[in-house]
Design an enzyme around this catalytic site. Sequence first.
Site, PDB file in Angstrom:
ATOM      1  N   GLU A  59     -79.851 -42.350  70.734  1.00 59.24           N
ATOM      2  CA  GLU A  59     -78.750 -42.563  72.144  1.00 59.24           C
ATOM      3  C   GLU A  59     -78.134 -41.248  71.195  1.00 59.24           C
ATOM      4  OE1 GLU A  59     -75.876 -45.732  72.603  1.00 59.24           O
ATOM      5  OE2 GLU A  59     -77.431 -46.902  74.297  1.00 59.24           O
ATOM      6  N   GLU A  62     -83.049 -50.879  75.785  1.00 59.77           N
ATOM      7  CA  GLU A  62     -82.260 -51.220  75.283  1.00 59.77           C
ATOM      8  C   GLU A  62     -81.414 -52.461  77.120  1.00 59.77           C
ATOM      9  OE1 GLU A  62     -78.985 -50.331  72.805  1.00 59.77           O
ATOM     10  OE2 GLU A  62     -79.850 -49.482  71.838  1.00 59.77           O
ATOM     11  N   GLU A  97     -69.664 -54.776  66.890  1.00 60.33           N
ATOM     12  CA  GLU A  97     -70.123 -54.819  67.574  1.00 60.33           C
ATOM     13  C   GLU A  97     -69.886 -56.531  67.890  1.00 60.33           C
ATOM     14  OE1 GLU A  97     -71.550 -50.955  69.767  1.00 60.33           O
ATOM     15  OE2 GLU A  97     -73.383 -52.353  69.080  1.00 60.33           O
ATOM     16  N   PHE A 156     -69.491 -59.290  68.962  1.00 62.31           N
ATOM     17  CA  PHE A 156     -69.584 -60.466  69.915  1.00 62.31           C
ATOM     18  C   PHE A 156     -70.460 -59.815  71.434  1.00 62.31           C
ATOM     19  CE2 PHE A 156     -65.248 -61.877  67.847  1.00 62.31           C
ATOM     20  CZ  PHE A 156     -65.688 -62.737  67.243  1.00 62.31           C
TER      21      PHE A 156
HETATM   22  C1  GAL Z   1     -75.861 -49.240  73.476  1.00 62.46           C
HETATM   23  C2  GAL Z   1     -76.385 -48.677  71.490  1.00 62.46           C
HETATM   24  C3  GAL Z   1     -76.541 -49.924  70.978  1.00 62.46           C
HETATM   25  C4  GAL Z   1     -75.165 -50.901  70.770  1.00 62.46           C
HETATM   26  C5  GAL Z   1     -75.027 -51.152  72.587  1.00 62.46           C
HETATM   27  C6  GAL Z   1     -73.951 -52.035  73.002  1.00 62.46           C
HETATM   28  O1  GAL Z   1     -75.916 -48.616  73.864  1.00 62.46           O
HETATM   29  O2  GAL Z   1     -77.675 -48.074  71.630  1.00 62.46           O
HETATM   30  O3  GAL Z   1     -76.093 -49.234  69.569  1.00 62.46           O
HETATM   31  O4  GAL Z   1     -74.148 -50.493  70.551  1.00 62.46           O
HETATM   32  O5  GAL Z   1     -74.664 -49.540  72.557  1.00 62.46           O
HETATM   33  O6  GAL Z   1     -74.079 -52.879  72.278  1.00 62.46           O
END
Ligand code: GAL
Length: 662
Positions: A143, A296, A344, A346
């Site tokens: 990202e 994702e 992160e 949760f």
């Molecule tokens: C995305 C990121 C992940 C994680 C996810 C939120 O934007 O690439 O690494 O942070 O959000 O759970």
Amino acid sequence: MLCFGGDYNPEQWPEEVWAEDVALMRQAGVSMVTVGVFAWSHLEPSPGEYEFTWLDRILDRLHEGGIRVALATPTASPPPWFTLAHPEALPVTADGVRLTHGSRDTYCVSAPAYRTAAAAIAGKLADRYAHHPALALWHVHNEYGTDCRCDLTAAAFRTWLEKKHGDLDALNESWTTAFWSQRYSDWAQILPPRATQYLPNPAHVLDFRRFLSDELLAAYQEQRDLLRAANPAIPVTTNFVQGGWVSVDHAKWAAEMDLVAVDDYPSEPGLGAEEQTAFGGDLARGWGGGSWLLMETGPNLIYTPGRMHAKEAGRLTRHSLSYVARGSRGAMYFQWRQPRGGAELFHSALVPHAGPDSPVFREAVGLGRTLKAIAAQVADAPPPVAQVAVAWDAPSWWALQGAGLPSAEIDYLAAVRQAHRALHRSGTAVDFVFPGLPMDLGAYRVVVLPHLYLVSDETAAAFREFVANGGHLVVGHLSGIAEPDGRVRLGGYPGAFREVLGVRVVEWRPLAGDAEIALDSGDRAVRWSERVETAGSETVVRYAGDVLAGAPAITRNRYGSGSAWYVSPGLSDDGLRRLLDRVLGEAGVAPAHAGLPTGVEAVRRGPLLFLFNHGVVPGVVPLSGPAVNAVTRRELSESVTVPAGGSMVVRLGSADSPHPVR
Ligand code: GAL
Ligand code: ZN
């Protein structure tokens, strides 16, 4: 094969867990996982000292399990040793605060030390894994989007500006530096936008965002080129992140990807999430030129600003198949296993803290089966075909995020989403087009331009030609206002589109909060109104209240063999939908599938008809010819019932031409 899996972080777990991971992945039909995102401190625990054996072991294990790997370069999270050794490579905010490690993305993309270290670790990974049998895809970084305003960034920004503007006179002119005595007499005087006393110069801010997009892209290209050199057969990508703070022009970046990969996180708990999924999928398909990969999304949670909402049963499947229907080559998630700790802890996962005996894992197993059953059929199906397109333009978004605009409630993303939502609710397939790039508008009957604020002469000409050739153009307010550098087009709004629209706007009258103006169509103006003069166009709807009573609100101009609509007021969702339904009707655009019951969404991908029931009662969908259930291969006649909350993939066409099973 459809990609199914997600971010996998074995480095967060003891090796005993790895065996269970692979077994569970097999149980769920996982076909690909992304390994190594953020693993830098585990791959290079101290400068120049590498530890790859754990990665060797897990890649081998995944390979033995028949699971392919998207191998990430870990450059989005430099280790603590790096930032202590190179404090100048830490990002500096606009307020002059130098951030430190302790989270992620603590790097300055313009810092040579960062770029060198990133290329070095990516090169090591390339040397070691470019021919690993599990490797299917390189996933560069994570990202891209990090902002920095330091002196190194300033130097890179100046180089970019010199290339763009050629000389300082041109820059001064383009930025209107005569306003407030900002004239630059030496390149060295130019800084990134930093905290300042009052409003910043909008052209300065806009150029900085364009610069940052190009600078981040150059960092991507560096890694991509060395990964590609190590094995040209392996495609390279990075996962696009979406958000108002992100200075990445994805439409422009897409050409540099072997496969466009997109992270999409709907943020509304209710039905809005389904509409956001449709929006995200359609936009990603545009970036990918038809084909892309959902890299994702959250499998079982929706993150809203204040809360993480659990998805109801069936939603993981609906969301995932919605992306596949819209051209994604699969469905990947953040993440495989929910971590025990870390920032992160949760966040969403296929294997949550509760373990595989959980609703999300059970649904994933079913989804894995479905994806396997339809994979070959999807591979053969072309992406959805749309006769309607909405324009998306990152620089217009950036410009409309600025200060000093006539209303603080101008919201580019909301305007584009509203246009998409209105078309989507009518059951219409929607594409996106990107006015900053060469566009092929020939396939479209209707094109909608919400808040297309920055427009070049070439872009304006392309839309004029579209209308002249019979297209139906719908232009929303705040479009065509300025040239690409942000300087206003004089003579009346909407500058670039005055001719094709046959209107001239002489006054903006943004509406406060909940203020409304009645329209003679029965709808109402919200957020925005304008004093419009017609110049050849016909008035279709008039303002019916306020000082504008009787004045044109919505106009239509016959131009060549098409028509161009101007929509001066802000409209409610229903009002916009009524208007666009009328335009679709005039343009002869039919919905993706006829006769859908309320709550059921249909997406056509070649012979495949994806049906999603977002409602709470079963939906009966009429079928006009022979069809089979693409998953069970059972023949269907006349209609198919989609259970409440359910999804269905139907293959249209005669059952005696069964699709080969691969
Ligand atoms: C995305 C990121 C992940 C994680 C996810 C939120 O934007 O690439 O690494 O942070 O959000 O759970
Ligand atoms: Zn910097």
